[in-house]
Motif scaffolding. Structure first.
Motif, mmCIF file in Angstrom:
data_model
loop_
_atom_site.group_PDB
_atom_site.id
_atom_site.type_symbol
_atom_site.label_atom_id
_atom_site.label_comp_id
_atom_site.label_asym_id
_atom_site.label_seq_id
_atom_site.Cartn_x
_atom_site.Cartn_y
_atom_site.Cartn_z
ATOM 1 N N VAL A 4 0.849 -1.195 0.000
ATOM 2 C CA VAL A 4 0.000 0.000 0.000
ATOM 3 C C VAL A 4 0.882 1.240 0.000
ATOM 4 O O VAL A 4 1.835 1.319 0.783
ATOM 5 N N SER A 90 -0.283 7.555 -8.848
ATOM 6 C CA SER A 90 -1.199 6.681 -8.119
ATOM 7 C C SER A 90 -1.799 5.641 -9.050
ATOM 8 O O SER A 90 -1.892 4.454 -8.708
ATOM 9 N N ASP A 91 -2.189 6.063 -10.252
ATOM 10 C CA ASP A 91 -2.729 5.124 -11.233
ATOM 11 C C ASP A 91 -1.705 4.049 -11.572
ATOM 12 O O ASP A 91 -2.038 2.857 -11.698
ATOM 13 N N ARG A 94 -1.282 1.484 -8.788
ATOM 14 C CA ARG A 94 -2.405 0.540 -8.783
ATOM 15 C C ARG A 94 -2.311 -0.440 -9.954
ATOM 16 O O ARG A 94 -2.684 -1.609 -9.820
ATOM 17 N N ARG A 99 -2.183 -1.147 -3.769
ATOM 18 C CA ARG A 99 -3.276 -0.228 -3.450
ATOM 19 C C ARG A 99 -2.712 1.138 -3.073
ATOM 20 O O ARG A 99 -1.588 1.241 -2.578
ATOM 21 N N THR A 100 -3.482 2.171 -3.332
ATOM 22 C CA THR A 100 -3.120 3.515 -2.879
ATOM 23 C C THR A 100 -4.246 4.055 -2.005
ATOM 24 O O THR A 100 -5.416 3.714 -2.199
ATOM 25 N N ARG A 122 -9.331 7.618 -7.962
ATOM 26 C CA ARG A 122 -7.895 7.479 -8.233
ATOM 27 C C ARG A 122 -7.156 6.832 -7.059
ATOM 28 O O ARG A 122 -5.945 6.599 -7.139
ATOM 29 N N PHE A 123 -7.901 6.541 -5.977
ATOM 30 C CA PHE A 123 -7.334 5.915 -4.787
ATOM 31 C C PHE A 123 -8.295 4.834 -4.294
ATOM 32 O O PHE A 123 -9.496 4.903 -4.525
ATOM 33 N N ASP A 124 -7.741 3.866 -3.591
ATOM 34 C CA ASP A 124 -8.574 2.768 -3.101
ATOM 35 C C ASP A 124 -9.301 3.112 -1.810
ATOM 36 O O ASP A 124 -10.317 2.483 -1.495
#
Length: 204
Positions: A4, A90-91, A94, A99-100, A122-124
């Motif tokens: 993460v 971030s993309d 992932r 995970r971000t 754009r984030f988990d």
């Protein structure tokens, strides 16, 4: 192994123009730095970022303390600039199977602000201190994130633009990096074993 990547919000993902705040203060007859100095002073900032008061209450109190509700309202409604290069990173993180997430010392409106910026997907996950009840660098804020994501401290890489906010993560043995730009962050992620593109090879 990093599973993460955890990002701070302000100063990393989104940015506010200090010149705009200075302009607001000048137009309302306030000395430079007055609004931020009062808004971020203790205990007021802790009250709002731990959810004890709402953002609306925070702005009302700031307005009363500076003697200008209009100045506080204008300061509080500034539009941030989102760092598209950071979102692309971030993309990419992932895309390689990690995970971000976001951990911010925020107010009760953070989730609405994230939605308004159109960056929620754009984030988990997004973790907000006003929901958690503890602010960075309190280890309980980071512990909440670890529990919610079901990971160990050594699974997480955390970046924040404030060195003081890294202390709690360091105490838990979370890998940390003081954010000063996306290129430097990419290099640190690569050193941590995250398979992102080297900054020199990122096309612009």
């Amino acid at each position: 192994m990093i599973r993460v990547v955890l990002f701070d919000l302000d100063g990393v993902i989104r940015h506010f123009d200090p010149a705009h705040a200075a302009d607001i203060e000048q137009r309302h007859g306030l000395e430079a730095g007055t609004l931020e100095g009062i808004a971020f002073a203790q205990p007021l900032i802790d009250d709002v970022t731990t959810g004890r008061i709402s953002r609306a209450d925070w702005m009302r109190r700031v307005g009363a303390l500076v003697g200008s509700a209009a100045a506080a309202e204008e300061w509080g409604s500034q539009s941030p600039v989102v760092d598209e290069e950071l979102l692309e990173l971030s993309d990419e993180i992932r895309a390689v199977g990690l995970r971000t997430a976001v951990l911010t010392n925020g107010t009760d409106t953070i989730h609405a602000e994230i939605a308004a910026m159109g960056i929620g997907n754009r984030f988990d996950a997004v973790f907000n201190s006003a929901d958690i009840g503890y602010v960075k660098p309190d280890i309980r804020a980071f512990g909440h994130v670890l529990d919610a994501l079901g990971v160990w401290a050594e699974d997480v890489f955390f970046t924040d633009d404030s060195a003081s906010k890294l202390v709690g993560a360091d105490a838990l043995s979370i890998r940390t990096h003081r954010f000063e730009g996306v290129a430097g962050l990419r290099r640190q992620l690569i050193q941590a074993g995250v398979a992102v593109t080297e900054p020199e090879r990122v096309r612009r």
